[in-house]
Design a protein around this motif. Structure first.
Motif, mmCIF file in Angstrom:
data_model
loop_
_atom_site.group_PDB
_atom_site.id
_atom_site.type_symbol
_atom_site.label_atom_id
_atom_site.label_comp_id
_atom_site.label_asym_id
_atom_site.label_seq_id
_atom_site.Cartn_x
_atom_site.Cartn_y
_atom_site.Cartn_z
ATOM 1 N N LEU A 250 13.430 -5.154 -14.022
ATOM 2 C CA LEU A 250 12.057 -5.032 -13.593
ATOM 3 C C LEU A 250 12.032 -4.142 -12.158
ATOM 4 N N ILE A 251 10.922 -3.391 -12.322
ATOM 5 C CA ILE A 251 10.843 -2.371 -11.267
ATOM 6 C C ILE A 251 9.646 -2.883 -10.406
ATOM 7 N N ILE A 252 9.984 -3.284 -9.186
ATOM 8 C CA ILE A 252 8.774 -3.922 -8.359
ATOM 9 C C ILE A 252 8.331 -2.968 -6.963
ATOM 10 N N ASP A 253 7.293 -2.533 -7.118
ATOM 11 C CA ASP A 253 6.445 -1.712 -6.092
ATOM 12 C C ASP A 253 6.198 -2.580 -4.886
ATOM 13 N N VAL A 254 6.824 -2.479 -3.665
ATOM 14 C CA VAL A 254 6.326 -3.359 -2.442
ATOM 15 C C VAL A 254 5.126 -2.971 -1.551
ATOM 16 N N ARG A 255 4.594 -1.739 -1.801
ATOM 17 C CA ARG A 255 3.792 -1.081 -1.282
ATOM 18 C C ARG A 255 2.482 -1.675 -1.184
ATOM 19 N N GLU A 256 1.586 -1.402 -0.286
ATOM 20 C CA GLU A 256 0.261 -2.200 -0.211
ATOM 21 C C GLU A 256 -0.672 -1.648 -1.237
ATOM 22 N N PRO A 257 -1.576 -2.271 -1.854
ATOM 23 C CA PRO A 257 -2.734 -1.803 -2.641
ATOM 24 C C PRO A 257 -3.388 -0.575 -2.341
ATOM 25 N N SER A 258 -3.716 -0.222 -1.071
ATOM 26 C CA SER A 258 -4.415 0.975 -0.581
ATOM 27 C C SER A 258 -3.257 2.319 -0.740
ATOM 28 N N GLU A 259 -2.114 1.907 -0.469
ATOM 29 C CA GLU A 259 -0.890 3.032 -0.936
ATOM 30 C C GLU A 259 -0.978 3.506 -2.267
ATOM 31 N N GLU B 7 17.488 -9.753 -15.208
ATOM 32 C CA GLU B 7 18.797 -9.964 -14.861
ATOM 33 C C GLU B 7 18.875 -8.835 -13.537
ATOM 34 N N GLU B 8 17.922 -7.966 -13.438
ATOM 35 C CA GLU B 8 18.131 -6.982 -12.422
ATOM 36 C C GLU B 8 16.704 -6.505 -12.084
ATOM 37 N N VAL B 9 16.510 -6.623 -10.612
ATOM 38 C CA VAL B 9 15.226 -6.149 -10.009
ATOM 39 C C VAL B 9 15.497 -4.811 -9.243
ATOM 40 N N ILE B 10 14.625 -3.842 -9.068
ATOM 41 C CA ILE B 10 14.781 -2.926 -8.390
ATOM 42 C C ILE B 10 13.322 -2.601 -7.743
ATOM 43 N N PHE B 11 13.466 -2.781 -6.241
ATOM 44 C CA PHE B 11 12.383 -2.571 -5.400
ATOM 45 C C PHE B 11 12.236 -1.078 -4.998
ATOM 46 N N TYR B 12 11.047 -0.742 -4.684
ATOM 47 C CA TYR B 12 10.675 0.595 -4.080
ATOM 48 C C TYR B 12 9.387 0.467 -3.279
ATOM 49 N N CYS B 13 9.366 1.402 -2.264
ATOM 50 C CA CYS B 13 8.316 1.316 -1.260
ATOM 51 C C CYS B 13 7.947 2.924 -1.216
ATOM 52 N N LYS B 14 7.422 3.092 0.060
ATOM 53 C CA LYS B 14 7.016 4.634 0.349
ATOM 54 C C LYS B 14 8.396 5.627 0.615
ATOM 55 N N ALA B 15 9.350 4.895 1.598
ATOM 56 C CA ALA B 15 10.395 5.694 1.957
ATOM 57 C C ALA B 15 11.757 4.806 1.794
ATOM 58 N N GLY B 16 11.836 3.432 1.519
ATOM 59 C CA GLY B 16 13.035 2.727 1.261
ATOM 60 C C GLY B 16 13.277 1.715 2.565
ATOM 61 N N VAL B 17 12.496 1.598 3.549
ATOM 62 C CA VAL B 17 12.717 0.455 4.572
ATOM 63 C C VAL B 17 12.273 -0.981 4.078
ATOM 64 N N ARG B 18 10.948 -1.021 3.559
ATOM 65 C CA ARG B 18 10.413 -2.091 3.071
ATOM 66 C C ARG B 18 11.056 -2.609 1.909
ATOM 67 N N SER B 19 11.772 -2.007 0.635
ATOM 68 C CA SER B 19 12.094 -2.148 -0.344
ATOM 69 C C SER B 19 13.773 -2.610 -0.014
ATOM 70 N N ARG B 20 14.258 -1.990 1.105
ATOM 71 C CA ARG B 20 15.541 -2.443 1.409
ATOM 72 C C ARG B 20 15.376 -4.073 1.960
ATOM 73 N N ALA B 21 14.344 -4.319 2.799
ATOM 74 C CA ALA B 21 13.933 -5.656 3.210
ATOM 75 C C ALA B 21 13.882 -6.637 1.959
ATOM 76 N N ALA B 22 12.877 -6.134 1.251
ATOM 77 C CA ALA B 22 12.618 -6.969 -0.145
ATOM 78 C C ALA B 22 14.001 -7.206 -0.925
ATOM 79 N N GLY C 270 15.205 6.358 -0.823
ATOM 80 C CA GLY C 270 14.181 7.265 -0.670
ATOM 81 C C GLY C 270 12.984 6.902 -1.155
ATOM 82 N N GLY C 271 12.669 5.966 -2.067
ATOM 83 C CA GLY C 271 11.230 5.283 -2.355
ATOM 84 C C GLY C 271 10.382 6.397 -2.915
ATOM 85 N N TRP C 272 9.134 6.170 -2.942
ATOM 86 C CA TRP C 272 8.151 7.009 -3.708
ATOM 87 C C TRP C 272 8.035 8.349 -3.111
#
Length: 159
Positions: free
Chosen positions: A15-24, A113-128, A145-147
């Motif tokens: 599962l690939i999860i985008d952790v950015r906000e809806p406006s992004e 079995e695997e979840v991959i998070f991403y955000c704009k640059a990688g900070v929020r995804s690392r925290a997630a 590197g994110g989005w």
């Protein structure tokens, strides 16, 4: 490791999860087949029960096959048929780096079995990815590197 090989061969166990906000997401779109879980406005996301998680985000909370099969306290298959169909038709590409690790590998059956998070640059995804330790038995990682890197490398965009 790049994200391309992981997304080029869709799997009902990933599962690939985008952790950015809806406006992004509205401004840029997202990686095809990714689901949205805005972490800044939902800091309690990892601690919600399965029902509230589904109501808030529209997809099942990842539960390892080990928990679902009675080896823990999980519930139903977190990977819905709609997500399976959507991912199967995605054809993702890009050269983004993914850091995976930290959780026990659960390769013994159905479920995510695997979840991959991403955000704009990688900070929020690392925290997630760190917070996803609540999902024991699910291998977690984040897309370095994110989005920004995904779009710079010509990755597909879903709007």
């Amino acid at each position: 490791m790049t994200l391309s090989p992981l997304t080029a061969s869709p799997s009902p166990h990933r599962l690939i999860i985008d952790v950015r906000e809806p406006s992004e997401l509205a401004d840029t779109g997202r990686i095809p087949s990714a689901v949205s879980m805005p972490i800044t406005s939902n800091p309690d996301a990892f601690y919600l029960d399965n029902e509230e998680f589904f109501e808030r985000f529209g997809f099942e909370k990842p539960v390892s096959s080990r928990k679902r099969e009675g080896r823990g306290d999980g519930g139903a298959n977190p990977y819905t048929e709609a997500l399976k169909r959507r991912e199967a038709g995605a054809g993702l590409n890009g050269g983004d780096e993914v850091e995976v690790g930290g959780e026990e590998d659960a390769t013994d059956g159905g479920g995510v079995e695997e979840v991959i998070f991403y955000c704009k640059a990688g900070v929020r995804s690392r925290a997630a990815a760190r917070m996803a330790r609540e999902w024991q038995g699910v291998k977690v990682g984040d897309m370095k590197g994110g989005w920004l890197e995904w779009s710079a490398n010509g990755g597909e965009v879903e709007r």
